[in-house]
Structure formats: structure tokens, C-alpha cells
Write a protein that holds these residues in place. Structure first.
Motif, PDB file in Angstrom:
ATOM      1  N   GLU A 352       0.871  -1.174   0.000  1.00 36.70           N
ATOM      2  CA  GLU A 352       0.000   0.000   0.000  1.00 36.70           C
ATOM      3  C   GLU A 352       0.905   1.219   0.000  1.00 36.70           C
ATOM      4  OE1 GLU A 352      -3.086  -0.431  -0.309  1.00 36.70           O
ATOM      5  OE2 GLU A 352      -3.318  -2.521   0.355  1.00 36.70           O
ATOM      6  N   THR A 353       0.320   2.371  -0.237  1.00 38.32           N
ATOM      7  CA  THR A 353       1.104   3.602  -0.242  1.00 38.32           C
ATOM      8  C   THR A 353       1.926   3.718   1.053  1.00 38.32           C
ATOM      9  OG1 THR A 353      -0.665   4.633  -1.509  1.00 38.32           O
ATOM     10  CG2 THR A 353       0.964   6.118  -0.523  1.00 38.32           C
ATOM     11  N   GLU A 354       1.296   3.360   2.186  1.00 36.92           N
ATOM     12  CA  GLU A 354       1.938   3.523   3.494  1.00 36.92           C
ATOM     13  C   GLU A 354       3.055   2.514   3.719  1.00 36.92           C
ATOM     14  OE1 GLU A 354      -1.460   3.238   3.039  1.00 36.92           O
ATOM     15  OE2 GLU A 354      -1.630   5.427   3.031  1.00 36.92           O
ATOM     16  N   THR A 355       2.938   1.327   3.137  1.00 35.59           N
ATOM     17  CA  THR A 355       3.904   0.266   3.447  1.00 35.59           C
ATOM     18  C   THR A 355       5.028   0.135   2.425  1.00 35.59           C
ATOM     19  OG1 THR A 355       2.544  -1.320   2.219  1.00 35.59           O
ATOM     20  CG2 THR A 355       2.178  -1.191   4.606  1.00 35.59           C
ATOM     21  N   LEU A 356       4.803   0.648   1.229  1.00 36.71           N
ATOM     22  CA  LEU A 356       5.722   0.325   0.134  1.00 36.71           C
ATOM     23  C   LEU A 356       7.161   0.785   0.373  1.00 36.71           C
ATOM     24  CD1 LEU A 356       5.921  -1.149  -2.516  1.00 36.71           C
ATOM     25  CD2 LEU A 356       5.486   1.012  -3.697  1.00 36.71           C
TER      26      LEU A 356
END
Ligand code: NAD
Ligand code: NA
Length: 396
Positions: A352-356
Motif C-alpha cells: 500500500e502507499t503507506e507500506t511500500l
């Protein structure tokens, strides 16, 4: 002029001559660090200015001292406007090759056209007599057919159904869901016309007819397979049909070249950041996870590492060449390793945007992308005035 990266969508509009030269020099250094190999002596590289073609040219020249003739389609610089990166790469390559006492000339124009084929054949006739390796590494968005004059455009679309998955805008790091509509009528045929094997066969036919292939000559073209994850958009999509055609053409050329004891191969290479692959949805997200994992495992490779293994360990291995069940060379073997792919499948769910930034190598992707254009090299002073009007010294 002071040259900075200027991007629009998936492309960078500027290129830095010193950075491109640094990129070429680093690739040459990689090859010379591997010692020499017993390989081809006179090489024609179609698509010689960037990506796998450039790396093939460097490997042949600096790994075995080959004379190289490169064909590409690049924009020369104008006063106040940089060239495309392949132009600066080719200038740097030729300067290095000439300094090392190697023959290196280039032809800039449409390799699909009769005119450029003729010019290339004449140059081989006059300068080299014959060639003993033909590398086919063109990646083009369109092709004007030399007989019909029809302008074919290649598309990257799934076949038969909508493909839904996620992708990343690697400039912003934003992961989003995408929905790609299936191809329409004519898309498969057009994509095969551009990226399939017809033009490769036309090149080999023309070279053979003019008696410009040396006894035992080889030819290789590049393909990709990839994991199940990307199959709908890649291997089972329109581009995959073109790759099927390219691979079938290798078999056809193998038979045609029997008369001169020659060989025709397809090498399946790994996924890499190149101008072509940055434009395919889903692939940048896949590559950013792939890079992270392959770096962790100490098996990360770029174009030059791939071509070094292809030439040294596969095509010119004195102990013989291993092929897969379909007769292809596989240098995507490390990408496709079970441990690598199972980790990617796991991370894919979490991306996800947060994890990438954490689970993927987004920064590595970005660096590689900008390096294609000569940016992000530590050794280059990007605040310095530099001359954009660089010439390719061996341009025919
Ligand atoms: P690239 O965009 O870096 O290079 C393409 C080359 O083709 C350049 O030298 C360009 O100047 C030249 N070219 C384009 N149109 C031309 C024309 N009309 N006439 C003459 N030259 C022209 O591409 P790449 O990624 O190195 O791809 C080369 C091959 O490798 C392709 O067949 C591609 O499908 C395959 N491949 C790529 C990847 C990847 O991840 N990038 C993986 C496996 C296989
Ligand atoms: Na190439």
C-alpha cells in the motif's frame, strides 16, 4: 547549460551527457572486472543505445574485443536542448571503444525501414566483411511496415477480460488500484507486428542474402515471462502474443541458419527498469518488490550483469549452452526462483502507499529510472555547466 531532470508521466524529457557517460563507464568496468571470454568478433546490435542492447554491445566490445556496429533511433541534441539518453550513451560508448582501439560505428534511424537495413548492410560489407553475432534488442511503440506502409501501434493490454490489480506511481509512491480494459480488434495483430519476430526475420534474411553472416554466426533476441501476478497484462496479454511470435521466430531462424552452421536463440531476461518497462502498469510495483528481495538475497542484477551472464556463462560457455524445455536461454532464473516469487506474492498483498517504502525498494526503482537518463550519479556535479552538443563520433 545546466541540465536537470524534467519528467512528464513515465518519461524524462532531458538527459545528462556526463551522467550517461558515467553509466556507460560503470557498465564497462563491470565487464572488465569479469575478465575476458572467447566470443564473437564482429557484432551487429539492433537497439544498441539503451537497456539490454547497450549492455550487449558493451559486453561484446569489452569482454571479447569485438568490433560493434550499433543501430538505434535516438534524438540528437540541439542548442539548448539535450538529446535522448541513448544518443549520449552511444557517444560515450564509442569514445571508450575507440580509446581501447576497437571498431565502433553507429547508425541512427528506423531499423524497421528498408533504407536503414540497406545502410547497415553496406556498412558491414565495407567495414567488416561479415558479422558473427546479431543482437536483436529493439523495443518500439510502433512500426511502419516496410512492404504495406501500414503504421502498426503496439499496446499493453489484457486479452479477453478486464484486468484489475494495483500499481505504483513511482514518482509519488502512491499505490492505487487500476482497471485495464481488454484489447480491441486489431490490437493483438498490431502488437505482434511491432514487437514480434517479423522484423528480426527480415534482418536475418537480408544479411543472409547478402552473404554477410559468417559461418557459425549466432543471433539472439530478448523476451520476458514473469510471474503469474503479471500474466494478464504481460505474458498472456497483447505483448505476450508478440513474445510468443518472437520465440517461434527463433525456431524458424534456427532452421534457416543451419546452412551456415548458425544458431538463433531467444534469451528470457529478468524484469528491469528501462524506458520500455516503466510504461507498463503493475510492472513498476512488481519490480520495486523484486529489487528489494533480490538485493536482500545478494542476487540483484541490472542490464549489464544480465548480459555478462548471458554471454560468458550461456551463449559462449565452452562447456555448452543449457536451454529450457522450449529451447530458450533463461537468465531470468534468479528472478523466477521459488523463494523469490513466494516472497513477492506475500508482499504483494501488503503493498500500500503507506507500506511500500518499507517493504519495497521504491528508492532503488527511482534511482534506476533517473540513471537511465544520466541523473542520480554521485560522481556527477549536476550544478556544473555542461555541453549538451555531444557528437557520436562513429555515426555513419
Ligand atoms: P530500451 O527501450 O532500453 O531499448 C530499445 C532500443 O531500441 C533503443 O536502443 C532504441 O533506440 C531502439 N529502437 C526503438 N525503436 C527503434 C527503431 N524504430 N529503429 C531503431 N532502433 C529503435 O528497451 P529494453 O528494455 O532494453 O528492451 C529490449 C528488449 O528486451 C525488448 O525486446 C524487451 O521486450 C526485452 N526485455 C525487456 C525487459 C525489461 O524488463 N526491460 C525484460 C526482458 C526482456
Ligand atoms: Na535495448
Amino acid at each position: 547549460m545546466i541540465i536537470e531532470p524534467r519528467t512528464r508521466g513515465f518519461i524524462c524529457l532531458t538527459a545528462h551527457p556526463d551522467g550517461c557517460a558515467t553509466n556507460v563507464k560503470e557498465q564497462i568496468d563491470h565487464i572488465t572486472s569479469k575478465g575476458t571470454f572467447e566470443g564473437p568478433k564482429k557484432v551487429l546490435v539492433l537497439g544498441a543505445s539503451t537497456g539490454f542492447g547497450l549492455a550487449s554491445r558493451i559486453t561484446a566490445a569489452f569482454g571479447t574485443g569485438a568490433a560493434t556496429l550499433g543501430v538505434f533511433f535516438e534524438k540528437p541534441p540541439k542548442e539548448g536542448k539535450t538529446s535522448s539518453p541513448g544518443w549520449y550513451n552511444s557517444a560515450a560508448f564509442e569514445n571508450e571503444a575507440h580509446a581501447a582501439g576497437l571498431y565502433a560505428k553507429s547508425i541512427n534511424g528506423d531499423a524497421f525501414s528498408k533504407e536503414i537495413k540497406e545502410k547497415t548492410l553496406n556498412t558491414i560489407k565495407e567495414d567488416l566483411g561479415q558479422v558473427d553475432l546479431v543482437v536483436y534488442s529493439l523495443a518500439a511503440p510502433m512500426r511502419v511496415h516496410p512492404e504495406t506502409g501500414v503504421r502498426h501501434k503496439s499496446v499493453l493490454k489484457p486479452i479477453g477480460g478486464v484486468y484489475e490489480n494495483k500499481t505504483v506511481d513511482f514518482h509519488t509512491g502512491v499505490v492505487s488500484d487500476i482497471k485495464i480494459e481488454p484489447c480491441g480488434e486489431g490490437d493483438i495483430e498490431n502488437t505482434v507486428a511491432v514487437m514480434g519476430g517479423e522484423d528480426w526475420e527480415l534482418w536475418i534474411d537480408a544479411l543472409m542474402e547478402a552473404d554477410l553472416l559468417a559461418p557459425g554466426a549466432q543471433t539472439v533476441a530478448y523476451s520476458y515471462i514473469g510471474p503469474a501476478l503479471t500474466e494478464p497484462i504481460y505474458r498472456k496479454g497483447t505483448i505476450g502474443r508478440a513474445k510468443d511470435h518472437l520465440e517461434a521466430t527463433a525456431g524458424k531462424l534456427m532452421q534457416k541458419m543451419e546452412s551456415l552452421n548458425g544458431k538463433a536463440y531467444v534469451s528470457v531476461n529478468k524484469a528491469l527498469v528501462t524506458q520500455a518497462s516503466s510504461a507498463i502498469p503493475v510492472i513498476p510495483l512488481y519490480i520495486s518488490l523484486l529489487f528489494k528481495i533480490m538485493k536482500e538475497k545478494g542476487i540483484h542484477e541490472g542490464c549489464i550483469e544480465q548480459m555478462q551472464r548471458l554471454f560468458y556463462d550461456r551463449m559462449y560457455n565452452p562447456d555448452g549452452l543449457a536451454l529450457d524445455e522450449a529451447g530458450r536461454i533463461r537468465v531470468d532464473d534468479w528472478e523466477m526462483r521459488e523463494d523469490v516469487q513466494s516472497q513477492i506474492a506475500e508482499l504483494w498483498e501488503q503493498a500500500e502507499t503507506e507500506t511500500l517504502a518499507e517493504i519495497g525498494d521504491l528508492q532503488g526503482y527511482k534511482d534506476e529510472f533517473f540513471k537511465l537518463f544520466g541523473f542520480h550519479f554521485d560522481a556527477v556535479d549536476y550544478t556544473a555547466d555542461t555541453n549538451e552538443m555531444v557528437a557520436v563520433p562513429g555515426l555513419v
